[in-house]
Design an enzyme around this catalytic site. Sequence first.
Site, short mmCIF file in Angstrom:
data_model
loop_
_atom_site.label_atom_id
_atom_site.label_comp_id
_atom_site.label_asym_id
_atom_site.label_seq_id
_atom_site.Cartn_x
_atom_site.Cartn_y
_atom_site.Cartn_z
N LYS A 222 0.82 -1.21 0.00
CA LYS A 222 0.00 0.00 0.00
C LYS A 222 0.85 1.26 0.00
O LYS A 222 0.51 2.25 -0.63
CB LYS A 222 -0.93 -0.01 1.22
CG LYS A 222 -1.91 1.14 1.25
CD LYS A 222 -2.80 1.04 2.47
CE LYS A 222 -3.79 2.21 2.54
NZ LYS A 222 -4.64 2.12 3.74
N ARG A 303 -5.96 -7.47 11.25
CA ARG A 303 -4.65 -6.79 11.20
C ARG A 303 -4.40 -6.04 12.50
O ARG A 303 -3.29 -6.05 13.02
CB ARG A 303 -4.61 -5.85 9.99
CG ARG A 303 -3.32 -5.06 9.84
CD ARG A 303 -3.26 -4.47 8.45
NE ARG A 303 -2.31 -3.37 8.30
CZ ARG A 303 -1.01 -3.51 8.09
NH1 ARG A 303 -0.47 -4.72 8.02
NH2 ARG A 303 -0.23 -2.46 7.95
#
Length: 355
Positions: A222, A303
């Site tokens: 990302k 996460r």
Amino acid sequence: MADIRKRGPYQWQVRVRKKGYPSQTRTFNTKAEAEAWAATTESEMTRGIFVSRKEAENTTLSEAIDRYIAEVIPTKKQQRREKNRAIALQKFSLAKYSLASIQGKEIAAFRDMREKGGAGPNTIRLDLALISHLFSTAIKEWGMTGLINPVQQIRKPKLPKGRDRRICHGELERIIKASESPLLGELIRFALETAMRRSELAGMVWNLVDLKKRTVTLPETKNGEKRIVPLSTEAVRILERIPRRLDGEVWGMEPDSITQAFLRAVARARAAYVKEVEEKHKGEKDAKPDPAFLVDLTFHDLRHEATSRLFELGLSTEKVKEITGHKTYQMLARYTHLKAEDIADEIDTLKKIKN
């Protein structure tokens, strides 16, 4: 000189001619608007600051989005998602406006309309980011001089505070049990072992997995950087027992498919839990299902949970940052929520050691 003519019962056409400039023509609904535009245009020409806005005036936002999809989105990483967002924007009334007519007030009205329609702050910010980049591209690369970027003139929606949802005892097992397939259950376990993002998991391929070295290489993440994720013994076991695919992908699932499959599993697990409690305590007034158990859980919470567990294992902040791929310590802090009871136990242990 400005030449103003009436066209039909409801329109006025104005044409401005001045030496050194191309002829400028526009049509207005009232004579007053035509005269005002003519006066402004002539004044700018006289002062030598006139910039033609003809292309921007003749191009609607929807038309500009078509060009943006064709020329700009192919250069982006998340092409499919960006294209879907761009196409969705074309359905709003704002897309019918010409680029030259869109100012801060129009963008603010669009923002408010999205908020009232139930869109979240981050969704609206992403919509505005796309529109903003489109205007910047039109100004810098498409030659639409005279435009301003209206998104830069308004207030952006405030993002909510970072989530602090931790997985409670018993939730994970029930979710895995309620999963549509054993593969989804393994994916959930693997996500908790690695703290990898959804998109990173979806993009895993076998030729970048090294079971001997216990690593998986992520060529694009990302934040735009390559990352090598260490694999725990349990993570390796999970990979060893899942079937190999002919296409070389590890999981063979799109990011959005992962999210939807997880949410369905959570919903089924919650329904099964409620039914179980009701049957077990049938007739008892005070026996009610825990209102927070298996509620408000997302795949991204895995996460959060994995990152917090890495800290609870005693790993340093620098090492956790290397594993998770967070670019800044501030972002890492947003995704980390240690359990107060565990910290209390650690305080007692340290006190005993010191004494």
